[in-house]
Write an enzyme that holds these catalytic residues in place. Sequence first.
Site, PDB file in Angstrom:
ATOM      1  N   ASP A  67       0.818  -1.213   0.000  1.00 52.08           N
ATOM      2  CA  ASP A  67       0.000   0.000   0.000  1.00 52.08           C
ATOM      3  C   ASP A  67       0.854   1.267   0.000  1.00 52.08           C
ATOM      4  O   ASP A  67       2.071   1.194   0.169  1.00 52.08           O
ATOM      5  CB  ASP A  67      -0.955   0.003   1.211  1.00 52.08           C
ATOM      6  N   ASN A 135      -7.373  -2.706  14.320  1.00 50.78           N
ATOM      7  CA  ASN A 135      -8.780  -2.961  13.980  1.00 50.78           C
ATOM      8  C   ASN A 135      -8.922  -4.187  13.058  1.00 50.78           C
ATOM      9  O   ASN A 135      -9.986  -4.439  12.517  1.00 50.78           O
ATOM     10  CB  ASN A 135      -9.401  -1.722  13.310  1.00 50.78           C
ATOM     11  N   HIS A 137      -7.148  -4.740  10.219  1.00 54.78           N
ATOM     12  CA  HIS A 137      -6.866  -4.546   8.790  1.00 54.78           C
ATOM     13  C   HIS A 137      -5.570  -5.236   8.382  1.00 54.78           C
ATOM     14  O   HIS A 137      -4.670  -5.449   9.189  1.00 54.78           O
ATOM     15  CB  HIS A 137      -6.863  -3.052   8.404  1.00 54.78           C
ATOM     16  N   GLU A 142      -9.652  -2.052   5.379  1.00 56.05           N
ATOM     17  CA  GLU A 142     -10.256  -1.709   6.657  1.00 56.05           C
ATOM     18  C   GLU A 142     -11.494  -2.567   6.915  1.00 56.05           C
ATOM     19  O   GLU A 142     -12.054  -3.149   5.973  1.00 56.05           O
ATOM     20  CB  GLU A 142     -10.655  -0.217   6.635  1.00 56.05           C
TER      21      GLU A 142
HETATM   22  C1  F6R Z   1       1.474  -1.304   6.105  1.00 54.77           C
HETATM   23  C2  F6R Z   1       0.320  -2.168   6.264  1.00 54.77           C
HETATM   24  C3  F6R Z   1      -0.489  -2.151   7.518  1.00 54.77           C
HETATM   25  C4  F6R Z   1       0.345  -2.487   8.753  1.00 54.77           C
HETATM   26  C5  F6R Z   1      -0.531  -2.444  10.006  1.00 54.77           C
HETATM   27  C6  F6R Z   1       0.263  -2.716  11.259  1.00 54.77           C
HETATM   28  O1  F6R Z   1       2.057  -1.487   4.823  1.00 54.77           O
HETATM   29  O2  F6R Z   1       0.030  -2.861   5.355  1.00 54.77           O
HETATM   30  O3  F6R Z   1      -1.528  -3.076   7.376  1.00 54.77           O
HETATM   31  O4  F6R Z   1       0.908  -3.743   8.602  1.00 54.77           O
HETATM   32  O5  F6R Z   1      -1.146  -1.204  10.110  1.00 54.77           O
HETATM   33  O6  F6R Z   1       1.133  -1.661  11.494  1.00 54.77           O
HETATM   34  P1  F6R Z   1       2.267  -1.753  12.607  1.00 54.77           P
HETATM   35  O7  F6R Z   1       3.181  -2.832  12.181  1.00 54.77           O
HETATM   36  O8  F6R Z   1       2.918  -0.412  12.598  1.00 54.77           O
HETATM   37  O9  F6R Z   1       1.578  -2.063  13.889  1.00 54.77           O
END
Ligand code: F6R
Length: 262
Positions: A67, A135, A137, A142
């Site tokens: 992303d 959450n 995702h 989301e």
């Molecule tokens: C980022 C992504 C997100 C993160 C998720 C967890 O490229 O795809 O889904 O993996 O938000 O983020 P952290 O690792 O910072 O807790």
Amino acid sequence: MKIIICKNYEEISKKAASIVMKEIRKKPDLNIGLATGSSPIGLYKNLIEAYKKNKISFMDVKSYNLDEYIGIERSHPQSYYSFMHENLFKHIDIQEKNIHIPENDITRIDDLAADYNSELHENQLDIQILGIGSNGHIGFNEPGTPLGNETFIVTLDEQTRMDNSRFFENIDEVPKFAITMGIKNIMYSKKIVLVASGKEKAKVVYKMIKGKVTKSLPASILQLHPDCTVILDEASASVLVKKAAAEHQKFNKTVKQSPIKP
Ligand code: F6R
């Protein structure tokens, strides 16, 4: 799903790196899907260290990021383009032409998702690295996102913007939109490795593994992937372990109360 519980973040990172390196040694020109965020930073550090010790080369590896934010330039320090170069690419021998990060040029907004999606169709991922949002995702899929989605432009959840505001001056600076691979693209990867650490992830990790498969918790879909490994530390596995112990105790009690009659 294969669940591996490690002692701490360092061990998670080493384990995840060893899986990635094994795959690259088997197939030096593999297609790898990469995530940003705090979860995979240790994994990337281990890959860099291995590269510096001449244990691995990324010369023929092709990378595809999950992303990217929309509304900030690629040169912004918090863009995922900058993150990946800072935390991995500039330290290893991957070729720039083999790096794929979703484009976020707002003037091409109508074509961005379709363009990235065709690249993914032409290059099936051999392995996808994931983190999980508080959450539920994965990527920026989301809660509520249709599980059959392919690459699309998403309006970020307030919870996600709040979680990610730690990387920005304040929440108002966190972009409201992003481009992300869809769940369908992620599930199409031959292999998936998800890393999660810290007690703030414990509840969502439990729901991902033991809850029902639902679009309200997008990561739950991973239960249906044929080759998905989840690597946890003791803190992120704590609810899972506590509930498993309680179930075990309940089972023992039931067996004692109603012994099998000969
Ligand atoms: C980022 C992504 C997100 C993160 C998720 C967890 O490229 O795809 O889904 O993996 O938000 O983020 P952290 O690792 O910072 O807790």
